[in-house]
Design a protein around this motif. Structure first.
Motif, PDB file in Angstrom:
ATOM      1  N   ALA A 264       0.820  -1.212   0.000  1.00  0.00           N
ATOM      2  CA  ALA A 264       0.000   0.000   0.000  1.00  0.00           C
ATOM      3  C   ALA A 264       0.855   1.263   0.000  1.00  0.00           C
ATOM      4  O   ALA A 264       0.386   2.334  -0.393  1.00  0.00           O
ATOM      5  N   ILE A 265       2.107   1.130   0.418  1.00  0.00           N
ATOM      6  CA  ILE A 265       3.011   2.287   0.448  1.00  0.00           C
ATOM      7  C   ILE A 265       3.790   2.436  -0.850  1.00  0.00           C
ATOM      8  O   ILE A 265       3.923   3.532  -1.386  1.00  0.00           O
ATOM      9  N   PHE A 266       4.289   1.323  -1.393  1.00  0.00           N
ATOM     10  CA  PHE A 266       5.253   1.392  -2.492  1.00  0.00           C
ATOM     11  C   PHE A 266       4.719   1.033  -3.879  1.00  0.00           C
ATOM     12  O   PHE A 266       5.329   1.403  -4.883  1.00  0.00           O
ATOM     13  N   ALA A 267       3.638   0.293  -3.976  1.00  0.00           N
ATOM     14  CA  ALA A 267       3.214  -0.257  -5.266  1.00  0.00           C
ATOM     15  C   ALA A 267       2.969   0.817  -6.322  1.00  0.00           C
ATOM     16  O   ALA A 267       2.455   1.902  -6.031  1.00  0.00           O
ATOM     17  N   GLU A 268       3.344   0.487  -7.553  1.00  0.00           N
ATOM     18  CA  GLU A 268       3.131   1.377  -8.684  1.00  0.00           C
ATOM     19  C   GLU A 268       2.006   0.825  -9.550  1.00  0.00           C
ATOM     20  O   GLU A 268       1.544  -0.282  -9.365  1.00  0.00           O
TER      21      GLU A 268
ATOM     22  N   ALA B 133      -2.891   4.126  -7.343  1.00  0.00           N
ATOM     23  CA  ALA B 133      -1.582   4.513  -6.821  1.00  0.00           C
ATOM     24  C   ALA B 133      -1.487   4.320  -5.314  1.00  0.00           C
ATOM     25  O   ALA B 133      -2.436   4.549  -4.567  1.00  0.00           O
ATOM     26  N   SER B 134      -0.301   3.881  -4.857  1.00  0.00           N
ATOM     27  CA  SER B 134      -0.034   3.675  -3.443  1.00  0.00           C
ATOM     28  C   SER B 134       0.338   4.998  -2.781  1.00  0.00           C
ATOM     29  O   SER B 134       0.368   6.053  -3.413  1.00  0.00           O
ATOM     30  N   LEU B 135       0.654   4.943  -1.490  1.00  0.00           N
ATOM     31  CA  LEU B 135       0.878   6.140  -0.686  1.00  0.00           C
ATOM     32  C   LEU B 135       1.991   7.026  -1.249  1.00  0.00           C
ATOM     33  O   LEU B 135       1.858   8.252  -1.330  1.00  0.00           O
ATOM     34  N   LEU B 136       3.103   6.422  -1.673  1.00  0.00           N
ATOM     35  CA  LEU B 136       4.223   7.208  -2.199  1.00  0.00           C
ATOM     36  C   LEU B 136       3.940   7.815  -3.563  1.00  0.00           C
ATOM     37  O   LEU B 136       4.698   8.649  -4.039  1.00  0.00           O
ATOM     38  N   HIS B 137       2.864   7.384  -4.186  1.00  0.00           N
ATOM     39  CA  HIS B 137       2.511   7.905  -5.504  1.00  0.00           C
ATOM     40  C   HIS B 137       1.196   8.689  -5.458  1.00  0.00           C
ATOM     41  O   HIS B 137       0.469   8.773  -6.449  1.00  0.00           O
ATOM     42  N   GLY B 138       0.914   9.227  -4.282  1.00  0.00           N
ATOM     43  CA  GLY B 138      -0.247  10.104  -4.141  1.00  0.00           C
ATOM     44  C   GLY B 138      -1.550   9.414  -3.821  1.00  0.00           C
ATOM     45  O   GLY B 138      -2.608  10.056  -3.815  1.00  0.00           O
ATOM     46  N   GLY B 139      -1.505   8.136  -3.538  1.00  0.00           N
ATOM     47  CA  GLY B 139      -2.744   7.395  -3.296  1.00  0.00           C
ATOM     48  C   GLY B 139      -3.109   7.308  -1.835  1.00  0.00           C
ATOM     49  O   GLY B 139      -3.155   6.202  -1.272  1.00  0.00           O
ATOM     50  N   ILE B 140      -3.378   8.439  -1.204  1.00  0.00           N
ATOM     51  CA  ILE B 140      -3.721   8.441   0.217  1.00  0.00           C
ATOM     52  C   ILE B 140      -5.032   7.699   0.468  1.00  0.00           C
ATOM     53  O   ILE B 140      -5.147   6.916   1.413  1.00  0.00           O
ATOM     54  N   ALA B 141      -6.006   7.901  -0.410  1.00  0.00           N
ATOM     55  CA  ALA B 141      -7.295   7.229  -0.258  1.00  0.00           C
ATOM     56  C   ALA B 141      -7.143   5.724  -0.409  1.00  0.00           C
ATOM     57  O   ALA B 141      -7.748   4.941   0.337  1.00  0.00           O
ATOM     58  N   VAL B 142      -6.304   5.306  -1.367  1.00  0.00           N
ATOM     59  CA  VAL B 142      -6.078   3.886  -1.580  1.00  0.00           C
ATOM     60  C   VAL B 142      -5.392   3.263  -0.362  1.00  0.00           C
ATOM     61  O   VAL B 142      -5.743   2.171   0.071  1.00  0.00           O
TER      62      VAL B 142
ATOM     63  N   HIS C 276      -6.828   0.376   1.917  1.00  0.00           N
ATOM     64  CA  HIS C 276      -6.009  -0.812   2.108  1.00  0.00           C
ATOM     65  C   HIS C 276      -5.958  -1.208   3.587  1.00  0.00           C
ATOM     66  O   HIS C 276      -6.090  -2.387   3.936  1.00  0.00           O
ATOM     67  N   MET C 277      -5.735  -0.232   4.444  1.00  0.00           N
ATOM     68  CA  MET C 277      -5.651  -0.512   5.870  1.00  0.00           C
ATOM     69  C   MET C 277      -6.995  -0.990   6.427  1.00  0.00           C
ATOM     70  O   MET C 277      -7.047  -1.899   7.267  1.00  0.00           O
ATOM     71  N   LEU C 278      -8.073  -0.400   5.933  1.00  0.00           N
ATOM     72  CA  LEU C 278      -9.401  -0.843   6.366  1.00  0.00           C
ATOM     73  C   LEU C 278      -9.662  -2.267   5.903  1.00  0.00           C
ATOM     74  O   LEU C 278     -10.201  -3.097   6.657  1.00  0.00           O
ATOM     75  N   ALA C 279      -9.248  -2.565   4.668  1.00  0.00           N
ATOM     76  CA  ALA C 279      -9.426  -3.920   4.138  1.00  0.00           C
ATOM     77  C   ALA C 279      -8.615  -4.932   4.939  1.00  0.00           C
ATOM     78  O   ALA C 279      -9.086  -6.047   5.207  1.00  0.00           O
ATOM     79  N   LEU C 280      -7.405  -4.541   5.347  1.00  0.00           N
ATOM     80  CA  LEU C 280      -6.589  -5.434   6.167  1.00  0.00           C
ATOM     81  C   LEU C 280      -7.284  -5.750   7.486  1.00  0.00           C
ATOM     82  O   LEU C 280      -7.248  -6.887   7.967  1.00  0.00           O
ATOM     83  N   LEU C 281      -7.910  -4.749   8.071  1.00  0.00           N
ATOM     84  CA  LEU C 281      -8.640  -4.959   9.317  1.00  0.00           C
ATOM     85  C   LEU C 281      -9.817  -5.905   9.098  1.00  0.00           C
ATOM     86  O   LEU C 281     -10.031  -6.842   9.886  1.00  0.00           O
ATOM     87  N   LEU C 282     -10.549  -5.685   8.024  1.00  0.00           N
ATOM     88  CA  LEU C 282     -11.696  -6.542   7.726  1.00  0.00           C
ATOM     89  C   LEU C 282     -11.270  -7.985   7.469  1.00  0.00           C
ATOM     90  O   LEU C 282     -11.907  -8.925   7.951  1.00  0.00           O
ATOM     91  N   VAL C 283     -10.180  -8.143   6.711  1.00  0.00           N
ATOM     92  CA  VAL C 283      -9.683  -9.488   6.410  1.00  0.00           C
ATOM     93  C   VAL C 283      -9.225 -10.187   7.680  1.00  0.00           C
ATOM     94  O   VAL C 283      -9.487 -11.379   7.885  1.00  0.00           O
ATOM     95  N   SER C 284      -8.548  -9.454   8.554  1.00  0.00           N
ATOM     96  CA  SER C 284      -8.064 -10.039   9.806  1.00  0.00           C
ATOM     97  C   SER C 284      -9.222 -10.538  10.661  1.00  0.00           C
ATOM     98  O   SER C 284      -9.186 -11.664  11.187  1.00  0.00           O
TER      99      SER C 284
END
Length: 443
Positions: free
Chosen positions: A374-378, A382-391, A395-403
């Motif tokens: 979620a931080i590095f992917a191109e 777009a991931s966090l480093l590429h301006g994808g704050i919403a993504v 991603h973090m919400l999805a990780l919580l749901l999956v867990s």
């Protein structure tokens, strides 16, 4: 006598399935198929190879786990991984593939329909799963090849869980659990992330190239749930029986992982080549980090540590393999090894007796991989480093749901399994060892 009745019931079920498949009526799923002219033969050759590589990972996992347990439980531990090739393959053909990749069943969000699970009747008994490519799932290879490639992922996921439950779980109980897990946990998660209209992949924008959430997080959290339900072994300490088995298993896993990750490009293309490269570099980085970290903490450099580190690197890179660069893959392996190494040696986690540290390696490794993705992917979304704050937020919400879904769901399934067939072997059987008491064999 009760045990005999259970085995008779299991045999009757297999018999019914074998006969039912002969008479299952043809269904019209509404899936869009292309013609054989759309088949790319280079893609077919690579996916055939990749499918073989992923299949090899399950025997590799058997050796990896089998070498780490006590001598009285080598065969039973290896068999629990190996048997998944039979059980899950049949489940996948009968209904699992439909639940994973059938037409979405879910709800509408923002005027778009997203699926939580697939229609169980679309591809039952591989109906319509033939040589024509599916337009939406894999447009350049026969649909049957796509289904078989995905089947290998479904096979190895419950096999991973076995390491946490080793040396104390009843074999027939384990068979029942992996059936329930595959249909109720794995299939919906697979659909939500990898189907084009799945809830997590479509709405949340989860980027999981080859199974960080679908395979490793689901197996890791299910392992944690199983350990809590089963309880500790009577004798938690043991000496690994066969380190060369572990080395062999690691080599087979590493080799097979090229099909696991690079094959997930579903084509013989540049993405597959990059996934191939990031896979091996991340594993190398994690292995060396693990070895040095052990030494810095006063532990000896061990073959076992090197093998565990290599596998953790493979786990961490899995969700990002096709989305990142080589230098980033080194960082993935480095960070993943540090976090998992800490968790493996964390005293509080050791107290619950996860026999082979499945949660610390696969669960935590999968989580770290998804966070770093979620931080590095191109690429798209777009991931966090590429301006994808919403993504990143999604991603973090999805990780919580999956867990929550995988842990809570697996915990419930273990309870249901235990209600139907006791999960644990008797104290006497545990003392004798599962090889002899469950299978009448000796290593």
């Amino acid at each position: 006598m009760k045990l005999e009745k259970r085995w008779i019931s299991a045999f009757v079920i297999i018999t019914v399935v074998a006969i039912l498949g002969l008479f299952w009526p043809h269904q019209n799923s509404g899936a869009e198929f292309l013609t054989t002219k759309n088949i790319n033969f280079a893609d077919v050759a690579w996916l055939l190879t990749a499918s073989c590589l992923v299949l090899l990972m399950t025997p590799g996992l058997s050796f990896f786990y089998g070498g780490m347990v006590g001598k009285k439980n080598v065969i039973s531990t290896m068999l629990k991984s190996f048997i998944c090739l039979g059980v899950v393959s049949l489940l996948w053909v009968t209904i699992g593939f439909s639940l994973s990749f059938g037409a979405p069943i879910g709800f509408t969000i923002d005027h778009v329909y997203y699926g939580v699970i697939g229609n169980p009747f679309d591809f039952t008994f591989f109906d319509q799963v033939e040589v024509m490519p599916n337009k939406n799932l894999a447009p350049t290879i026969p649909f049957i090849l796509f289904a078989l490639f995905q089947m290998k992922f479904a096979v190895i996921t419950p096999a991973i869980i076995t390491g946490a439950l080793a040396e104390r779980i009843r074999f027939i109980s384990f068979l029942l659990f992996i059936c329930l897990f595959t249909l109720i946990i794995y299939a919906p998660l697979c659909h939500m992330i990898w189907h084009p209209h799945g809830l997590l992949g479509g709405y949340f924008g989860v980027k999981d190239f080859a199974g960080g959430t679908v395979v490793h997080m689901s197996a890791g959290f299910a392992a944690l749930a199983g350990v809590l339900v089963l309880g500790k072994r009577k004798k938690s300490e043991h000496i690994p029986t066969n380190i060369p088995f572990v080395l062999l298993g690691t080599g087979l896993l590493w080799f097979g992982w090229f099909g696991f990750n690079a094959g997930s490009a579903l084509a013989a293309n540049a993405t597959a080549a990059m996934a191939f490269a990031t896979t091996t570099i991340a594993s190398a980085a994690a292995m060396m980090t693990w070895v040095f970290l052990d030494r810095l903490n006063g532990r000896k450099v061990s073959a076992l540590g090197a093998c565990i580190g290599a596998v953790v690197g493979l786990v961490v890179i899995t969700p990002a393999a096709g989305y990142i660069s080589i230098p980033q893959s080194i960082f993935f392996g480095f960070i993943g090894a540090i976090v998992s190494n800490f968790m493996v040696n964390w005293k509080k986690l050791k107290q619950i007796d996860d026999t082979l540290d499945v949660f610390a390696c696969h669960g935590i490794g999968g989580i770290m991989g998804m966070i770093l993705t979620a931080i590095f992917a191109e690429g798209e979304n777009a991931s966090l480093l590429h301006g994808g704050i919403a993504v990143f937020r999604h991603h973090m919400l999805a990780l919580l749901l999956v867990s929550v879904f995988t842990f809570g769901g697996a915990y419930l399934l273990f309870k249901v399994t235990n209600f139907m067939i006791p999960l644990r072997v008797t104290e006497e059987s545990e003392e004798i060892g599962l090889d002899q008491s469950q299978h009448g064999e000796k290593f």
